[in-house]
Design an enzyme around this catalytic site. Structure first.
Site, short mmCIF file in Angstrom:
data_model
loop_
_atom_site.label_atom_id
_atom_site.label_comp_id
_atom_site.label_asym_id
_atom_site.label_seq_id
_atom_site.Cartn_x
_atom_site.Cartn_y
_atom_site.Cartn_z
N HIS A 58 -11.74 4.96 -1.89
CA HIS A 58 -12.36 3.49 -2.02
C HIS A 58 -12.70 2.28 -0.61
CE1 HIS A 58 -8.09 2.80 -5.11
NE2 HIS A 58 -8.97 3.56 -4.98
N GLU A 60 -11.79 -0.04 0.97
CA GLU A 60 -11.59 0.37 2.84
C GLU A 60 -11.08 0.80 3.24
OE1 GLU A 60 -8.52 -2.46 -0.23
OE2 GLU A 60 -9.81 -0.89 -0.68
N CYS A 88 -5.16 -1.94 -2.66
CA CYS A 88 -3.67 -1.25 -3.82
C CYS A 88 -3.65 -0.53 -2.91
CB CYS A 88 -4.66 0.36 -4.50
SG CYS A 88 -5.61 1.43 -3.41
N CYS A 91 -4.71 1.80 -0.32
CA CYS A 91 -5.41 1.26 1.29
C CYS A 91 -4.18 0.17 2.19
CB CYS A 91 -6.35 0.75 0.02
SG CYS A 91 -7.85 1.57 -0.84
#
Length: 160
Positions: A58, A60, A88, A91
């Site tokens: 992801h 992040e 999420c 993360c």
């Protein structure tokens, strides 16, 4: 054409939006992130789980990895993470483990958001690290990028 950023948060979010556009160009969900320490961008990332065949890639996580590698430390005290979409759960956990001081996000994520939309891990008192959370920075631009991406994807599916 969007207006010039008026604040530092908007300026760094604009940098994250540029990375989100790169993700979209690679047919990844358009989410981008930057890590800032002392006014300098020290980490950049965008969504890459499809291309990397890595569910943890992801935006992040990629930005945190980049910052940690550049700084030679997996802890990022004093850092602010700017991300175009609310983090999420995965993360949020990575952000906490990195000891990020502040998280600034653009669009809320009503399906998987872990900074208040679905759950708020950053407010969970039983956890040992708490980052300051600021949501809604350039939310319209961040949301429009995501909406446009998914609308185009649905259009391709309808044509196929």
């Amino acid at each position: 054409m969007p207006a010039e950023p008026a604040t530092a948060d908007e300026s760094y979010m604009a940098a994250a939006l540029d990375l989100a556009r790169a993700a979209g160009s690679a047919d990844e969900v358009p989410v981008g992130a930057v890590v800032v320490i002392d006014g300098a961008i020290v980490g950049r990332g965008y969504n890459q789980p499809i291309g990397r065949r890595d569910p943890t890639a992801h935006a992040e996580v990629m930005a945190l990895r980049d910052a940690a590698a550049r700084l030679g430390n997996y802890r990022l005290p004093g850092a602010t993470l700017y991300v175009t979409l609310e983090p999420c759960i995965m993360c949020a956990g990575a952000i906490m483990h990195a000891r990020v001081a502040r998280v600034v996000f653009g669009a809320r994520d009503p399906k998987t958001g872990a900074a208040g939309s679905v759950v708020d891990l950053f407010a969970e008192e039983r956890l040992n690290h708490h980052a300051e959370i600021v949501g809604g920075v350039l939310a319209a631009e961040c949301g429009a990028l995501l909406s446009g991406f998914f609308a185009a994807r649905r259009g391709k599916t309808a044509l196929a």
